[in-house]
Design a protein around this motif. Structure first.
Motif, PDB file in Angstrom:
ATOM      1  N   LEU A  42     -18.244  -2.089 -51.860  1.00  0.00           N
ATOM      2  CA  LEU A  42     -18.057  -2.443 -53.261  1.00  0.00           C
ATOM      3  C   LEU A  42     -17.508  -1.207 -53.963  1.00  0.00           C
ATOM      4  N   LYS A  43     -16.245  -1.260 -54.419  1.00  0.00           N
ATOM      5  CA  LYS A  43     -15.598  -0.114 -55.051  1.00  0.00           C
ATOM      6  C   LYS A  43     -15.537  -0.341 -56.560  1.00  0.00           C
ATOM      7  N   ILE A  44     -15.982   0.659 -57.301  1.00  0.00           N
ATOM      8  CA  ILE A  44     -16.100   0.506 -58.755  1.00  0.00           C
ATOM      9  C   ILE A  44     -15.456   1.697 -59.458  1.00  0.00           C
ATOM     10  N   GLN A  45     -14.685   1.423 -60.511  1.00  0.00           N
ATOM     11  CA  GLN A  45     -14.063   2.459 -61.318  1.00  0.00           C
ATOM     12  C   GLN A  45     -14.502   2.306 -62.769  1.00  0.00           C
ATOM     13  N   GLY A  46     -14.618   3.453 -63.461  1.00  0.00           N
ATOM     14  CA  GLY A  46     -14.954   3.431 -64.875  1.00  0.00           C
ATOM     15  C   GLY A  46     -16.451   3.506 -65.131  1.00  0.00           C
ATOM     16  N   GLN A  47     -16.822   3.333 -66.375  1.00  0.00           N
ATOM     17  CA  GLN A  47     -18.243   3.336 -66.735  1.00  0.00           C
ATOM     18  C   GLN A  47     -18.911   2.115 -66.104  1.00  0.00           C
ATOM     19  N   MET A  48     -20.009   2.344 -65.420  1.00  0.00           N
ATOM     20  CA  MET A  48     -20.601   1.278 -64.638  1.00  0.00           C
ATOM     21  C   MET A  48     -22.061   1.063 -65.006  1.00  0.00           C
ATOM     22  N   ALA A  49     -22.410  -0.191 -65.199  1.00  0.00           N
ATOM     23  CA  ALA A  49     -23.813  -0.600 -65.257  1.00  0.00           C
ATOM     24  C   ALA A  49     -23.860  -1.952 -64.547  1.00  0.00           C
ATOM     25  N   LEU A  50     -24.622  -2.012 -63.491  1.00  0.00           N
ATOM     26  CA  LEU A  50     -24.587  -3.167 -62.599  1.00  0.00           C
ATOM     27  C   LEU A  50     -26.005  -3.517 -62.176  1.00  0.00           C
ATOM     28  N   LEU A  51     -26.341  -4.799 -62.292  1.00  0.00           N
ATOM     29  CA  LEU A  51     -27.641  -5.286 -61.843  1.00  0.00           C
ATOM     30  C   LEU A  51     -27.450  -6.113 -60.581  1.00  0.00           C
TER      31      LEU A  51
ATOM     32  N   LYS B 184     -26.884  10.735 -44.831  1.00  0.00           N
ATOM     33  CA  LYS B 184     -26.481  10.245 -46.148  1.00  0.00           C
ATOM     34  C   LYS B 184     -27.618  10.467 -47.146  1.00  0.00           C
ATOM     35  N   VAL B 185     -27.322  11.141 -48.248  1.00  0.00           N
ATOM     36  CA  VAL B 185     -28.366  11.453 -49.231  1.00  0.00           C
ATOM     37  C   VAL B 185     -28.425  10.436 -50.368  1.00  0.00           C
ATOM     38  N   ASN B 186     -27.349   9.702 -50.570  1.00  0.00           N
ATOM     39  CA  ASN B 186     -27.277   8.782 -51.711  1.00  0.00           C
ATOM     40  C   ASN B 186     -27.617   7.347 -51.304  1.00  0.00           C
ATOM     41  N   LYS B 187     -28.838   7.152 -50.811  1.00  0.00           N
ATOM     42  CA  LYS B 187     -29.278   5.806 -50.456  1.00  0.00           C
ATOM     43  C   LYS B 187     -30.012   5.200 -51.644  1.00  0.00           C
ATOM     44  N   LEU B 188     -29.524   4.060 -52.125  1.00  0.00           N
ATOM     45  CA  LEU B 188     -30.177   3.380 -53.244  1.00  0.00           C
ATOM     46  C   LEU B 188     -31.214   2.385 -52.729  1.00  0.00           C
ATOM     47  N   ALA B 189     -31.038   1.971 -51.497  1.00  0.00           N
ATOM     48  CA  ALA B 189     -32.005   1.141 -50.781  1.00  0.00           C
ATOM     49  C   ALA B 189     -31.695   1.350 -49.308  1.00  0.00           C
ATOM     50  N   ILE B 190     -32.542   0.873 -48.434  1.00  0.00           N
ATOM     51  CA  ILE B 190     -32.330   1.103 -47.002  1.00  0.00           C
ATOM     52  C   ILE B 190     -30.968   0.568 -46.552  1.00  0.00           C
ATOM     53  N   ASN B 191     -30.547  -0.547 -47.150  1.00  0.00           N
ATOM     54  CA  ASN B 191     -29.283  -1.167 -46.733  1.00  0.00           C
ATOM     55  C   ASN B 191     -28.181  -1.024 -47.779  1.00  0.00           C
ATOM     56  N   PHE B 192     -28.296  -0.045 -48.677  1.00  0.00           N
ATOM     57  CA  PHE B 192     -27.348   0.084 -49.782  1.00  0.00           C
ATOM     58  C   PHE B 192     -27.176   1.561 -50.086  1.00  0.00           C
ATOM     59  N   MET B 193     -25.957   2.091 -49.892  1.00  0.00           N
ATOM     60  CA  MET B 193     -25.766   3.528 -50.055  1.00  0.00           C
ATOM     61  C   MET B 193     -24.453   3.831 -50.754  1.00  0.00           C
ATOM     62  N   GLN B 194     -24.416   4.993 -51.377  1.00  0.00           N
ATOM     63  CA  GLN B 194     -23.185   5.459 -52.021  1.00  0.00           C
ATOM     64  C   GLN B 194     -22.381   6.272 -51.029  1.00  0.00           C
ATOM     65  N   PHE B 195     -21.068   6.021 -50.999  1.00  0.00           N
ATOM     66  CA  PHE B 195     -20.179   6.775 -50.115  1.00  0.00           C
ATOM     67  C   PHE B 195     -19.454   7.849 -50.882  1.00  0.00           C
TER      68      PHE B 195
END
Length: 259
Positions: A66-75, A248-259
């Motif tokens: 999931l690639k996102i640009q700009g100011q982000m707020a996502l639920l 990887k240090v940016n894990k938001l959940a076990i199956n969800f991480m920032q690249f």
């Protein structure tokens, strides 16, 4: 609570863009953008298109970026494995590996809800509006098969390591019957669901290890035959190796991480 597992809230402002990688934990979900000025892209949904008020994803057999640009707020609303079948009344396996707009699945009935979501002023209002809508849909559903619910409890209790023959003996159903219930109400076969739960169990063990500790202990503790088998499955599920995942240090959940 019987239908939703948890929420993830992502909030950032990156002009250069952020990539998040999501892979299967056996749960489908709903993604709700909370800002209007960000661009989003997946392999199915390209930059430049108008961002929908929300989109829905089914069971995944491969990872998704999931690639996102700009100011982000996502639920991100992570649902229980059977929730999409209850919401839409359609076979869950028809939604596998798909990304759907609300009108694709709900039809025009969802439009008043989307308008109400758009008028919500804060996260609290968004969640209240969402939960009211989902609860109304769930109350109209036909319910779940008892054998399926019991099997989910047993699979999670044994962390995916229960043998199929023992599961069938406990439920007193045939493998064919259970397979039919799973594909219709969850989207994958019982064996594939057990593999996903076992893999999640491995990730919890592995994430607790320091980089200096060897992978072997976690592999056998999670019930895998050997390290090579786990390595191949890991790369298929996540797109990276176990050691790359561990670092990887940016894990938001076990199956969800920032690249």
């Amino acid at each position: 609570m019987p239908f939703l597992r948890h929420y993830l809230l992502l909030d950032a402002n990156e002009v250069g863009g952020i990539t998040y990688r999501l892979f299967s934990d056996g749960q489908p979900g709903i993604v709700i953008p909370l800002t209007e000025n960000m661009l989003i892209s997946t392999s199915d949904y390209l930059f430049g298109q108008q961002l929908p008020s929300m989109f829905i994803y089914g069971q995944m057999s491969v990872y998704r970026d999931l690639k996102i640009q700009g100011q982000m707020a996502l639920l991100v609303v992570v649902l229980r494995p059977f929730a999409l079948h209850l919401l839409f009344g359609m076979p869950a396996d028809e939604l596998n590996d798909g990304i759907f707009l609300p009108t694709d699945l709900f039809g025009p009935d969802v439009i008043p809800f989307e308008r109400k979501m758009a008028k919500s002023k804060n996260l609290h209002e968004v969640i209240n509006t969402l939960e009211s809508f989902l609860l109304e849909r769930f109350q109209k559903s036909s319910g779940l098969n008892h054998d399926l619910l019991l099997s989910l409890e047993l699979i999670n209790r044994h962390q995916g390591l229960i043998k199929m023959e023992n599961l069938l003996k406990e439920l007193q159903v045939s493998e064919r019957q259970l397979e039919r219930h799973y594909r219709r109400q969850i989207g994958v076969s019982p064996k594939k669901f057990m593999n996903i739960i076992r893999f999640q169990h491995f990730l919890k063990i592995f994430s607790a290890l320091s980089p200096a500790r060897k992978l072997t202990a976690a592999v056998y503790q999670a019930g895998y035959y050997d390290q090579a088998h786990l390595h191949n499955y890991f790369k298929t599920m996540t797109g990276i190796t176990p050691m790359e995942y561990q670092l990887k240090v940016n894990k938001l959940a076990i199956n969800f991480m920032q690249f």
